[in-house]
Design a protein around this motif. Structure first.
Motif, PDB file in Angstrom:
ATOM      1  N   ASP A   1       0.823  -1.202   0.000  1.00  0.00           N
ATOM      2  CA  ASP A   1       0.000   0.000   0.000  1.00  0.00           C
ATOM      3  C   ASP A   1       0.865   1.264   0.000  1.00  0.00           C
ATOM      4  O   ASP A   1       0.474   2.283  -0.571  1.00  0.00           O
ATOM      5  CB  ASP A   1      -0.978  -0.003   1.173  1.00  0.00           C
ATOM      6  CG  ASP A   1      -2.108   0.996   0.946  1.00  0.00           C
ATOM      7  OD1 ASP A   1      -2.705   0.974  -0.151  1.00  0.00           O
ATOM      8  OD2 ASP A   1      -2.361   1.821   1.840  1.00  0.00           O
TER       9      ASP A   1
ATOM     10  N   TYR B   1      -5.027  -0.545  -3.396  1.00  0.00           N
ATOM     11  CA  TYR B   1      -4.170  -1.734  -3.406  1.00  0.00           C
ATOM     12  C   TYR B   1      -4.915  -2.830  -2.679  1.00  0.00           C
ATOM     13  O   TYR B   1      -5.545  -2.583  -1.654  1.00  0.00           O
ATOM     14  CB  TYR B   1      -2.848  -1.449  -2.678  1.00  0.00           C
ATOM     15  CG  TYR B   1      -2.160  -2.718  -2.198  1.00  0.00           C
ATOM     16  CD1 TYR B   1      -1.530  -3.556  -3.113  1.00  0.00           C
ATOM     17  CD2 TYR B   1      -2.179  -3.089  -0.854  1.00  0.00           C
ATOM     18  CE1 TYR B   1      -0.941  -4.743  -2.683  1.00  0.00           C
ATOM     19  CE2 TYR B   1      -1.580  -4.275  -0.424  1.00  0.00           C
ATOM     20  CZ  TYR B   1      -0.971  -5.094  -1.338  1.00  0.00           C
ATOM     21  OH  TYR B   1      -0.399  -6.271  -0.928  1.00  0.00           O
TER      22      TYR B   1
ATOM     23  N   ARG C   1       1.683   1.838  -3.500  1.00  0.00           N
ATOM     24  CA  ARG C   1       0.472   2.353  -4.164  1.00  0.00           C
ATOM     25  C   ARG C   1       0.363   3.866  -3.962  1.00  0.00           C
ATOM     26  O   ARG C   1       0.121   4.612  -4.908  1.00  0.00           O
ATOM     27  CB  ARG C   1      -0.741   1.633  -3.545  1.00  0.00           C
ATOM     28  CG  ARG C   1      -2.058   1.768  -4.245  1.00  0.00           C
ATOM     29  CD  ARG C   1      -2.968   2.857  -3.760  1.00  0.00           C
ATOM     30  NE  ARG C   1      -3.139   2.983  -2.326  1.00  0.00           N
ATOM     31  CZ  ARG C   1      -3.545   4.105  -1.749  1.00  0.00           C
ATOM     32  NH1 ARG C   1      -3.807   5.183  -2.456  1.00  0.00           N
ATOM     33  NH2 ARG C   1      -3.667   4.166  -0.439  1.00  0.00           N
TER      34      ARG C   1
END
Ligand code: B1M
Length: 208
Positions: free
Chosen positions: A181, A192, A184
């Motif tokens: 994440d 994500y 992301r």
């Protein structure tokens, strides 16, 4: 209706085989394609997604479930084409440029499709331009990028930027073993998920 007399598994069928036959039978009994999809097949696929997330079933079982679902879907396809069954939206997916791993991407694709979405699978080694033209072709589509190599995660950044530049409102999901994440956030993608189920939940929430 009559289907209840033989459900869940007609005696002539062995074990858990029979998504194909049961779908045909349900249609013959007059059960709508929409109900077969949303109250039967999709419920089953959601259960598989949750069990997979919880490590109660594994890749082979998910592939078998997806195969059963695809076979059942052949019977429902005419109803989709006639517009009788509504899809939730379109999800475009591909493994990013430089990356040829497609097992995870295919699983994600099947789970999303199994949850009532039209899936446009661009395959592997997909370049930014290919994602961009697919999004332009399918208005309001969500897009998912899959990467399995730390080296191809770089492509994810390039592709996400190209998508956001061409279609700022497009929502980009990222996933695959090396993705996190934090990554992301760094590349400016929208969501994500470590597994297909999380992605399905995100997509469904967008249209709920
Ligand atoms: Co490759 N490979 N591979 N490989 N391969 C890995 C990924 C690796 C970890 C193996 C290792 O070294 N231990 C390593 C990557 C190292 C790294 O960068 N961190 C690696 C390497 C190095 C390579 C090559 C470079 C090897 C070489 O040639 N020297 C080469 C690269 C080729 C290329 O892509 N350009 C290569 C090639 C291959 C094969 C062709 C032999 C084959 C791929 C076959 C195919 O896909 N058709 C292969 C395989 C099979 C693997 C492993 C063994 C398995 C990958 C897999 O399918 N997992 C893998 C090692 C491992 O993981 N044990 C490895 C099962 C799949 C269900 O999981 O893809 O993670 P996964 O998907 C999951 C989640 O990540 C998530 O959902 C899925 C289901 O849970 N998910 C998403 C995936 N995408 C998502 C998107 C989302 C959301 C969730 O939203 C959009």
């Amino acid at each position: 209706g009559k289907i209840n007399k033989v459900a869940p598994f007609p005696p002539q069928m062995k074990g858990q085989d029979g998504a194909d036959e049961l779908t045909r039978q349900a249609l013959d009994e007059g059960i709508s394609a929409q109900r077969i999809l949303t109250e039967g097949l999709m419920v089953g696929m959601e259960k598989v997604g949750i069990k997979f997330r919880e490590n109660k079933v594994f890749v082979p079982q998910v592939l078998m479930s997806a195969k059963a679902m695809s076979t059942a879907m052949i019977h429902l396809k005419p109803f989709f084409l006639s517009g009788e069954v509504k899809e939730k939206g379109t999800f475009i997916i591909g493994t990013v440029e430089g990356d040829l791993h497609d097992i995870g991407k295919n699983l994600v694709s099947m789970m999303v499709e199994g949850n009532g979405w039209k899936v446009v699978d661009l395959g592997t080694d997909v370049k930014a331009e290919q994602f961009v033209s697919a999004i332009k072709e399918h208005q309001n589509a969500f897009v998912g990028l899959s990467a399995l190599l730390t080296t191809t995660m770089v492509s994810m950044e390039k592709i996400t930027k190209a998508i956001k530049e061409a279609i700022p409102e497009a929502k980009v999901a990222v996933g695959g073993a090396p993705v996190t994440d934090d990554f992301r956030k760094k590349i400016g993608a929208d969501v994500y998920s470590p597994d297909p189920q999380g992605l399905v939940e995100y997509l469904n929430a967008q249209v709920a």
